[in-house]
Design a protein around this motif. Structure first.
Motif, mmCIF file in Angstrom:
data_model
loop_
_atom_site.group_PDB
_atom_site.id
_atom_site.type_symbol
_atom_site.label_atom_id
_atom_site.label_comp_id
_atom_site.label_asym_id
_atom_site.label_seq_id
_atom_site.Cartn_x
_atom_site.Cartn_y
_atom_site.Cartn_z
ATOM 1 N N PRO A 192 14.027 11.483 -19.349
ATOM 2 C CA PRO A 192 15.208 11.097 -18.557
ATOM 3 C C PRO A 192 15.324 11.872 -17.248
ATOM 4 N N ASP A 193 14.842 13.126 -17.245
ATOM 5 C CA ASP A 193 14.962 13.914 -16.004
ATOM 6 C C ASP A 193 14.062 13.346 -14.906
ATOM 7 N N ILE A 194 12.840 12.934 -15.280
ATOM 8 C CA ILE A 194 11.916 12.375 -14.262
ATOM 9 C C ILE A 194 12.430 11.024 -13.763
ATOM 10 N N VAL A 195 12.890 10.204 -14.681
ATOM 11 C CA VAL A 195 13.407 8.879 -14.266
ATOM 12 C C VAL A 195 14.641 9.060 -13.378
ATOM 13 N N TRP A 196 15.523 9.994 -13.751
ATOM 14 C CA TRP A 196 16.701 10.227 -12.906
ATOM 15 C C TRP A 196 16.311 10.806 -11.554
ATOM 16 N N GLU A 197 15.282 11.631 -11.543
ATOM 17 C CA GLU A 197 14.858 12.217 -10.243
ATOM 18 C C GLU A 197 14.377 11.082 -9.331
ATOM 19 N N TRP A 198 13.670 10.109 -9.915
ATOM 20 C CA TRP A 198 13.138 8.976 -9.128
ATOM 21 C C TRP A 198 14.277 8.101 -8.609
ATOM 22 N N TYR A 199 15.227 7.787 -9.515
ATOM 23 C CA TYR A 199 16.329 6.916 -9.068
ATOM 24 C C TYR A 199 17.261 7.645 -8.104
ATOM 25 N N ASN A 200 17.468 8.937 -8.330
ATOM 26 C CA ASN A 200 18.318 9.710 -7.438
ATOM 27 C C ASN A 200 17.709 9.735 -6.039
ATOM 28 N N THR A 240 0.849 -1.216 0.000
ATOM 29 C CA THR A 240 0.000 0.000 0.000
ATOM 30 C C THR A 240 0.878 1.257 0.000
ATOM 31 N N ASP A 241 2.022 1.163 0.735
ATOM 32 C CA ASP A 241 2.897 2.351 0.758
ATOM 33 C C ASP A 241 3.920 2.254 -0.369
ATOM 34 N N GLY A 242 3.688 1.259 -1.260
ATOM 35 C CA GLY A 242 4.729 0.924 -2.242
ATOM 36 C C GLY A 242 4.988 2.043 -3.245
ATOM 37 N N LEU A 243 6.147 1.931 -3.861
ATOM 38 C CA LEU A 243 6.573 2.928 -4.854
ATOM 39 C C LEU A 243 5.582 2.986 -6.012
ATOM 40 N N TRP A 244 5.088 1.788 -6.391
ATOM 41 C CA TRP A 244 4.208 1.763 -7.559
ATOM 42 C C TRP A 244 2.842 2.360 -7.207
ATOM 43 N N ALA A 245 2.551 2.437 -5.892
ATOM 44 C CA ALA A 245 1.213 2.943 -5.493
ATOM 45 C C ALA A 245 1.014 4.322 -6.124
ATOM 46 N N LYS A 246 2.120 5.090 -6.133
ATOM 47 C CA LYS A 246 1.983 6.470 -6.654
ATOM 48 C C LYS A 246 2.283 6.494 -8.145
ATOM 49 N N LEU A 247 3.223 5.647 -8.550
ATOM 50 C CA LEU A 247 3.675 5.718 -9.958
ATOM 51 C C LEU A 247 3.406 4.386 -10.633
ATOM 52 N N LYS A 248 3.387 4.360 -11.930
ATOM 53 C CA LYS A 248 3.201 3.094 -12.634
ATOM 54 C C LYS A 248 4.544 2.606 -13.154
ATOM 55 N N PRO A 249 4.817 1.290 -13.017
ATOM 56 C CA PRO A 249 6.138 0.796 -13.436
ATOM 57 C C PRO A 249 6.494 1.251 -14.844
ATOM 58 N N GLU A 250 5.518 1.062 -15.800
ATOM 59 C CA GLU A 250 5.893 1.363 -17.195
ATOM 60 C C GLU A 250 6.200 2.855 -17.343
ATOM 61 N N GLU A 251 5.679 3.678 -16.428
ATOM 62 C CA GLU A 251 5.952 5.125 -16.548
ATOM 63 C C GLU A 251 7.398 5.447 -16.222
ATOM 64 N N LEU A 252 8.001 4.588 -15.390
ATOM 65 C CA LEU A 252 9.346 4.967 -14.944
ATOM 66 C C LEU A 252 10.385 3.879 -15.207
ATOM 67 N N ALA A 253 10.028 2.609 -14.933
ATOM 68 C CA ALA A 253 11.065 1.559 -15.018
ATOM 69 C C ALA A 253 11.057 0.932 -16.402
ATOM 70 N N VAL A 285 20.275 -0.653 -13.944
ATOM 71 C CA VAL A 285 19.203 -1.537 -13.436
ATOM 72 C C VAL A 285 18.449 -2.107 -14.628
ATOM 73 N N VAL A 286 17.771 -3.225 -14.424
ATOM 74 C CA VAL A 286 17.033 -3.882 -15.507
ATOM 75 C C VAL A 286 15.611 -3.348 -15.525
ATOM 76 N N TRP A 287 15.214 -2.713 -16.616
ATOM 77 C CA TRP A 287 13.859 -2.180 -16.715
ATOM 78 C C TRP A 287 12.930 -3.196 -17.379
ATOM 79 N N PHE A 288 11.642 -2.959 -17.311
ATOM 80 C CA PHE A 288 10.678 -3.870 -17.938
ATOM 81 C C PHE A 288 10.966 -3.954 -19.432
ATOM 82 N N GLY A 289 10.922 -5.184 -19.935
ATOM 83 C CA GLY A 289 11.188 -5.392 -21.361
ATOM 84 C C GLY A 289 12.665 -5.537 -21.636
#
Ligand code: BV8
Ligand code: ZN
Length: 250
Positions: free
Chosen positions: A59-67, A37-50, A158-162
């Motif tokens: 790239p800026d949003i994905v880097w902000e998330w990983y940073n 419920t408190d999970g990372l995906w709760a707020k974001l969708k995997p395909e949107e970021l990973a 890191v290994v992303w989906f696909g």
């Protein structure tokens, strides 16, 4: 804690163990899981970021998330579950720890034979020339790091989906799952493949499957024994039972 007689007798003599861990084993260190419920995906969708497409698009949003996640990981510590696996590794001749986690906590706890199925957030590389970059700096002013050698864009290792898992890593994990007598699946919802296939492979090759998780999962009906609860509490208890059984067996 009660364990089955079958597990108790296995604890006495087992010499080949394979373990699969997921985000749940790091939860008690303060690292958010993905699908709780408190999970990372709760707020974001995997395909949107990973995913690599998401990365090329934003790239800026994905880097902000990983940073953000890298900063959390630098502040947290391994928990008793990580240390219990480090202890377990010393008790048997053949031990393999395959983790889906990218948080480096198994290495930091002292585990040796760790297979990082989905990479490691503390490593990055250049998309164009492949150069590994250790200490990437991402700031509000410099949101997307570029390679000092060729100017290419740098991404988290890191290994992303696909995406394929790192060369050879999944094969090693599969071999370990095939030859082990005892397989632990710990803190994973077992929905992400091919990692989630490892317990099934172990089962097909006759291993005894033990699941430790906060809740039942996609594979709870194929495991031999499920312990519901916190890995940081259950795993140290199981390993101390195993140590007692092996002391008495001597
Ligand atoms: C691939 C990136 C070949 C790094 C991640 C349809 C059907 C089947 C498969 C697919 C499909 N469509 C696509 C696929 C393949 C896809 C996939 O499996 N999708 C799923 C979602 C359906 N897989 C891939 O794409 C993989 N690559 O298949 O390559 C290929 C190549 C090209 C073309 C085709 C095929 C790549 C998968 C890797 C994706 N990358 N992460 C990062 O940002 O971290 S996945 C992400 O999920 C993390 O790596 C994470 O480790 C992983 C799994 O999640 P969990 O670790 O299980 O975490 P979760 O939150 O889900 O669960 C935690 C559990 O712990 C919970 O059950 C909770 O109750 C429990 N818990 C909480 N606290 C505790 C606890 N337990 C104990 N104690 C506690 N204290
Ligand atoms: Zn480069």
């Amino acid at each position: 804690m009660t364990i089955s007689n079958k597990l108790r007798s296995l604890f006495k003599s087992v010499e080949s163990i394979c373990v699969l861990t997921g985000a749940g084993i790091s939860a008690e260190s303060g690292v958010a899981t993905f699908r709780g419920t408190d999970g990372l995906w709760a707020k974001l969708k995997p395909e949107e970021l990973a995913s690599f497409d998401a990365f090329l698009k934003n790239p800026d949003i994905v880097w902000e998330w990983y940073n953000h996640r890298r900063q959390i990981i630098q502040e947290v510590k391994p928990n008793p579950a990580h240390f219990a696996l480090t202890k377990l590794e010393t008790l048997v001749k053949d031990f393999t720890l395959a983790t889906q986690n990218i948080d480096n906590l198994h290495f930091r706890a002292g585990s040796k034979n760790v297979l990082e199925l989905h990479g490691n957030i503390e490593r990055s590389y250049c998309v164009d020339c492949g150069r590994i970059v250790a200490d990437v700096i991402v700031t509000p002013e410099k949101k997307i790091p570029h390679c000092s050698h060729c100017g290419g864009i740098i991404r988290p290792d890191v290994v992303w989906f696909g995406e394929m898992l790192p060369d050879g890593v999944f094969e090693k994990a599969t071999n370990a799952a095939q030859r082990c007598e005892l397989f632990f699946t710990i803190g994973t919802s077992a929905v992400v493949y091919p990692a989630a296939g490892l317990p099934l492979t172990a089962r097909e090759h006759g291993a005894y499957i033990v699941e430790i998780n906060m809740e039942r999962t996609e594979i709870s009906n194929i495991v031999n024994e499920t312990f519901l609860g916190k890995a940081g509490e259950i795993l140290p208890e199981l390993i101390s039972i195993m140590e007692q059984e092996r002391r008495q067996a001597v």
